[in-house]
Write an enzyme that holds these catalytic residues in place. Sequence first.
Site, mmCIF file in Angstrom:
data_model
loop_
_atom_site.group_PDB
_atom_site.id
_atom_site.type_symbol
_atom_site.label_atom_id
_atom_site.label_comp_id
_atom_site.label_asym_id
_atom_site.label_seq_id
_atom_site.Cartn_x
_atom_site.Cartn_y
_atom_site.Cartn_z
ATOM 1 C CG ASP A 1 131.360 125.960 99.000
ATOM 2 O OD1 ASP A 1 132.406 125.605 98.425
ATOM 3 O OD2 ASP A 1 130.589 126.811 98.520
ATOM 4 C CD GLU B 1 132.120 127.026 92.977
ATOM 5 O OE1 GLU B 1 132.034 127.429 91.803
ATOM 6 O OE2 GLU B 1 131.185 126.408 93.528
HETATM 7 ZN ZN LIG Z 1 131.188 123.207 92.167
#
Ligand SMILES: [Zn+2]
Length: 419
Positions: free
Chosen positions: A96, A172
Site C-alpha cells: 500500500d 502498513e
Molecule cells: Zn513504508
Amino acid sequence: MKGKIFSFIDNSVPLLIELETELCKRPAISPDAGGEGELDKCVFLEGWLKAQGITQLERFDAPDERAKGGVRPSLAATIPGKNDAGPRLWIMSHIDVVPPGEASLWKSDPWTVVQADGGTRPDGSPLGPRLIGRGAEDNQQGLTSSVLAALSLIKLGITPSRTVKLLFAADEENGSAYGIAWIIKNKPELFRKDDMVLIPDGGDREGAGIEIAEKNLVWARFVTHGLQAHGSRPDQGANAHLAGADLAVRLHYGLSEKFADHDPLFEPDYSTFQPTKKEANVPNINTIPGEDVFCMDMRILPRYPVKAVLTEIDRIKTEVEAKHKVTITYTTPQCMESKPTSADAPLVKLLSQSAAEVYGVKTKPIGIGGGTVGAYLRNEGIDSAVWCRIDDTAHQPNEYAIIGNILGDAKVMALLMID
Ligand SMILES: [Zn+2]
C-alpha cells in the site's frame, strides 16, 4: 558465487525499472485514505512474479467490504532453502501507498515512474540515477530489492541456505489491522519463533542504522468534567480548563520523573510525555468552561510496562480531581507495547556484516519512537530489524528511490539468503 549474484543484480536495472513502473501505475491506497485498497497491485504482482519464476505464492485476503473485491490482500512468496527446518529469512515490504498529497507540489504525475539523473539534495550533495513516483521508495524500493535478490538466486540456479519468504503486506500505512496484524492473528502458523524478519522500510542515507527496538506508545485523550460558570464567579463553578491544564503539567513532569531512565539505543534516550492536541472549549473569554479536552503523546522506554504508566496516570488524575472538584475520564486511541530484538541476535549480526560488505558501512543498532510494523512481530518473539539505505522521501511530493540503493540493498539481501 557472490560475484555472479552481484553482477546479475547489477545487470537487472531494466527489470527493476519495469517492476517499479508497473507497481506505480496501480495506486494501492487504503479505504481509510479514500482509496480502493491493494487488490489490483497485488494481482499484478502475483502474475509478474510467476512469470519471472517465483512460483510458490500464497495470498492472504483480509476481509474489508470498503475495498475493491471486498478484501485487503497480502502476498507471500517462498523460495525453499537447503535447510527448511532451521530459521527462515523473511523480507517484509508493504504494497500500500499513501495518497500523493498536494498535487501542485509534484513535478510529474505521481503514478507514472519518471527516471531522473543529476541534480542535488537540499544539502548540496549530488543525486544519482533515480526513479520518481508515489511509492517508488515507500515501499517499492524494499519490495523490488527483495524480488531482485530472490531472482538472482533462482535465475542462477542457486538454492538459498535457508528458506526465504518474501511477504508483500497490505495496510502498513494505516496501522496494519488488515495487514501484518491480521496475518499474525488469523494465520499464526505462518511464522515460526526462530524465524528472522528484515523490514526494508526505514533507514538512512548511509544504511548505518539497524532499528531493533521501539518505545512503547500510548496516546491518551483526557476529558475533564467541571461546572460551567461566569468568568467573574469561579466560586460557583469548577474550571475544567484549569484542572485539565494542571493535569497536563503534573503528568508531564510527574511521569518524566517517575520513569526517568535513559537508554542510549534511543533518540532522545529517555521516555517522553508530551501534551499535544487541545480541543476547543467555550467560544468566549468570560465563561469558565465546564468541559475540557486535551491529548498526550507518550513514548516510553520498553523497560517500563505500559500498565505501570497507566497506574501512575490514574494516581495523578485522582489528585487533580480532588483538588479541582472535577471528574476526569480518559481513553487511549493508541496503546502498544513493544519488545526489543537483541542487538546480538543472529539477524542483526548478519545484516551488519552484509551491509559492511556491500556498502562499506559500519552499522549501529538503534531504537525509534514507536508505532511501526516491527512491533507486531517482535511481540510474537520473532527477531525483526528495520533496515535499508534510503534518502527517506516517503510521503513527500516527488518521492524517489535511488537506483544504486535498490541494487545495493538487493545484494545485502542476497547475502542474507546464502549465508
Ligand atoms: Zn513504508
